[in-house]
Design an enzyme around this catalytic site. Sequence first.
Site, PDB file in Angstrom:
ATOM      1  N   HIS A 259     -23.916  26.681  27.134  1.00 29.99           N
ATOM      2  CA  HIS A 259     -25.374  26.862  27.053  1.00 29.99           C
ATOM      3  C   HIS A 259     -25.817  27.983  27.983  1.00 29.99           C
ATOM      4  O   HIS A 259     -26.575  28.880  27.585  1.00 29.99           O
ATOM      5  CB  HIS A 259     -26.044  25.533  27.430  1.00 29.99           C
ATOM      6  CG  HIS A 259     -27.540  25.581  27.505  1.00 29.99           C
ATOM      7  ND1 HIS A 259     -28.354  25.141  26.486  1.00 29.99           N
ATOM      8  CD2 HIS A 259     -28.380  26.006  28.486  1.00 29.99           C
ATOM      9  CE1 HIS A 259     -29.623  25.296  26.830  1.00 29.99           C
ATOM     10  NE2 HIS A 259     -29.664  25.820  28.051  1.00 29.99           N
ATOM     11  N   GLU A 260     -25.353  27.958  29.240  1.00 26.68           N
ATOM     12  CA  GLU A 260     -25.737  28.986  30.202  1.00 26.68           C
ATOM     13  C   GLU A 260     -25.075  30.321  29.895  1.00 26.68           C
ATOM     14  O   GLU A 260     -25.656  31.382  30.120  1.00 26.68           O
ATOM     15  CB  GLU A 260     -25.372  28.521  31.625  1.00 26.68           C
ATOM     16  CG  GLU A 260     -26.168  27.328  32.097  1.00 26.68           C
ATOM     17  CD  GLU A 260     -27.659  27.568  31.993  1.00 26.68           C
ATOM     18  OE1 GLU A 260     -28.135  28.632  32.432  1.00 26.68           O
ATOM     19  OE2 GLU A 260     -28.360  26.711  31.442  1.00 26.68           O
TER      20      GLU A 260
ATOM     21  N   HIS B  77     -27.184  32.131  27.470  1.00 28.79           N
ATOM     22  CA  HIS B  77     -28.337  32.745  28.139  1.00 28.79           C
ATOM     23  C   HIS B  77     -27.958  34.101  28.725  1.00 28.79           C
ATOM     24  O   HIS B  77     -28.623  35.108  28.488  1.00 28.79           O
ATOM     25  CB  HIS B  77     -28.811  31.856  29.299  1.00 28.79           C
ATOM     26  CG  HIS B  77     -29.702  30.725  28.884  1.00 28.79           C
ATOM     27  ND1 HIS B  77     -30.754  30.875  28.028  1.00 28.79           N
ATOM     28  CD2 HIS B  77     -29.708  29.412  29.246  1.00 28.79           C
ATOM     29  CE1 HIS B  77     -31.364  29.717  27.857  1.00 28.79           C
ATOM     30  NE2 HIS B  77     -30.743  28.810  28.589  1.00 28.79           N
TER      31      HIS B  77
ATOM     32  N   ASP C 185     -34.107  29.008  25.774  1.00 29.29           N
ATOM     33  CA  ASP C 185     -34.105  27.579  25.475  1.00 29.29           C
ATOM     34  C   ASP C 185     -34.982  27.279  24.272  1.00 29.29           C
ATOM     35  O   ASP C 185     -35.994  27.939  24.036  1.00 29.29           O
ATOM     36  CB  ASP C 185     -34.608  26.782  26.682  1.00 29.29           C
ATOM     37  CG  ASP C 185     -33.635  26.821  27.851  1.00 29.29           C
ATOM     38  OD1 ASP C 185     -32.424  26.772  27.596  1.00 29.29           O
ATOM     39  OD2 ASP C 185     -34.103  26.899  28.995  1.00 29.29           O
TER      40      ASP C 185
END
Length: 910
Positions: free
Chosen positions: A120-121, A124, A131
């Site tokens: 997830h990070e 980013h 998000d």
Amino acid sequence: AFFPKLELVSFYAFTYLMLLYVPLFPGKAKLLIDSTVQFLIHKAFLFFPYQAMVKEASTYLFNATKQRFFFKAVKIIIPLVNLNTVICLGLKSDPTVSPVWVQGSIQADLIAGLSKVFVHEWAHLRWGVFDEYNNDAPFYVSVNSGKASVEATRYQCFYILSSVDDILNIQSCTGNSCTTRECKSDEQTKLYEAGCKFVPEKTQNAPASIMYMQSLPSVVEFCDQSTHNEKATNLQNKMCSYHSTWEVIMNSMDFSNTSPINSASPPFETAFSLLQTKDRVVCLVLDVSGSMDGNNRIKRLKQAAEIFLLQIIETGSWVGIVTFHSTAQIETYLQQIINENVRRDLTKYLPISAGGGTNICAGVHKGFEVKENIGENYSNLYGSEIVLLTDGEDGGMSSCLTEVKNSGSIIHTIALGPNASPELEQFSNMTGGLRFYATDTVDSNGLIDAFSGISSGSGNISEQSIQLESTAQSVAVKQWMNGTVTVDSTVGNDTFFVVTWDRSTSPPDILLRDPKGKEYRTSNFTASNLNLQTARLNIAGTAEVGDWYYWIQNKHTDSQVISMIVTSRAASLAVPPVTVKALMNKDTNNFPNPMVIYAEVSQGFLPVLGATVMATVEPQTGSAVELKLLDDGSGADITKNDGVYSKYFTSFRGNGRYNLKVRVQGKDKTVRLRRRQSRALYVPGYIENGEIKMNAPRPEPSDDEIQAKLGSFNRVASGGSFVMENVPSGGTTDVFPPCKIIDLEAQYEEDKIHLSWTAPGNDFDVGQADRYIIKMSESLLDLRNTFEDATSVNTSSLVPKPAGTKESFQFKPENVTIENGTIIYFAIRAIDNASLTSEVSNIAQAALFIPPKESSPDSTPNDDVINEGINILTIVLIVAGSIIAVSIAVSMIVCILHKKNRRGGPELRM
């Protein structure tokens, strides 16, 4: 087809990331760790199963990217600590024993959850997606089948089996006791009250989305175009024009030349290298070719390098010096800085003359040679540093590129003057080093700032030098240069005040006064023995907190440039100092793309708000340009009040290098600290078998973190340099449109619509736009895809304000049927005086809900108001009937009296 390296994962940053985003699993032990716990790790790396987590993350990433990417090699840096002790949750333990809290099923859950968080990070940071949830706006209004309803800001594939009343809850806790109740909604907006939480079904079949709720077992994909929820009020929609995360990822450079790998799992297992931080090893490789004799460069080099050796480089570091022209010479092998005598001794090896040609590769070779002779523990060059300064061109640089790339050494480059080799930055780019540019403009302090910016990246902020001031100006004969430097409570140790001048052989008159009135004069300053036109004052102990005032008079027979440089270090190991990081979005840019300038102001992990942040961009030719950076969530600034101040830069003066310097000033009455909130999606609970099971409340940061009063402060930071290409040689016309508006908001106010946003500029976020175009539609997608075809709003009375100003516009919508439950979407574009148009803004919605009116039995009737629900005809009939009834009654009374008079006539007549 894969990432060859995940370079240099900082252990501290990595640990903080993991603590910040640890998911809380229902029914399992909760991992609630205070952010102040310091983690130390021993050489067996048994403290936490990072390797297992990253391996699982590699497989997860491989499947999520449809068999394209995985982690082939990972390097993890271990801090320089006592390897005989491990502190786990504040408890000392034997380093040969794995902590019990990472064993069994809990360990499996943590590894699985954190591997998803890692991906997830990674998405980013690598691909720039956002998000798909919004902690600040957890609900929005939507229209489904013609009916308006309130939805949770979530990925659309997530389903719920219970009624709305069951899944929207608000929880309040006192101590260990928590109560849960149903949410209340606002009658006008229909949105739920603050603190209301969306509670999903625990059992989900939806495979997406990793950017929404990656902790659920079923989630293994990014959302794509067919499943993306474009109506949700999240940053992904706002910043990526309502495109799905997978669309954004597919448009990245990583995917341009890749194709899926025909395999069910990554073709390589992740390989790990555990690297431990050692003492800093730096070699100064300095150009002394003939061109360094011009523009006073050799003397300026000595001034700047002396400040680096005496004030910037950390105690315990190893430093060597190499000079080069046509050939290279080792001036001194590595010496460890263990006291001030070593620092002073190193300054004796700085060059004093220049001559010959320029052979950069020869200098780099000698730099490698110096560092190879340090000893057995430093037999390789990995992590060592070279500071390479040159002002000339060298056609033979390509001969050592491969050696530089494979050396493992980090090369920081300083380009001095307009003719420094254009290939110089390749060394920094290949090795992960910093890149600086200093002009020959003496009053810019560019060379001193470059050396001051080369501080350690070890993470030990208490040892790093912090620049409080760096200013210079041309001072006329017998005139004074004066100013104020604020020493705040977070710094004060090892504080230096340094005055330099460029012409006279004797120092100017200096007067320095501390906050308590103690004065320091020229005689208290130490002039350099090497006639470097430098005078230095080291404040004993910890410098007094407050404003320090200085006055410097030019005693020379002509004008000269005088500068004041102030550096210091942290006052306490327990309190992190206020720091500034100056950054840019690119190292090399092509016209007419704008640059984005950033400055992150923080104290530890806490953002500093309310500071005045000024950036100075200095080109190779022409005058410097100043920009005020803002943290207001508009223009180049994505997030408001996060301590990152931003601005677009478009004032290009031609091709070549540009230098960035940032000055920050905080005033006691305006600056403040803010708790840095975790942006991770916190799952408040689940519905399982029809029963709501709430997790523990989200841990909130402690007020202890921001109790200390910040006060006033000064900071100066170098942001390095960037290179511009393809700037027209004959000057530029207006090619920069207003920036995209990203904070448009809309709401109903009685029968009118109220819009608000931050004004863009004429050139991105600088200047003033000429006019606005506002469109509205009952379809969000129509407004996004066919903006020009949507219904226009009359903006003839709307005159744009200067960039950064809050705009407000109210109007009554026409040609739209407004009913209870109507939702209208709005978007805006700005146009400048050259008819250049901004991108379409974020899309705002206004939903009309008419609350029912409450009855008021004691209220006084109003003649001017006719109550709703009463038919006018009924009122007329009632009034008419009343008149008829009164008429009949009057007639009957008259008739009766007439009869009585007739019966009593004779008596009356007698």
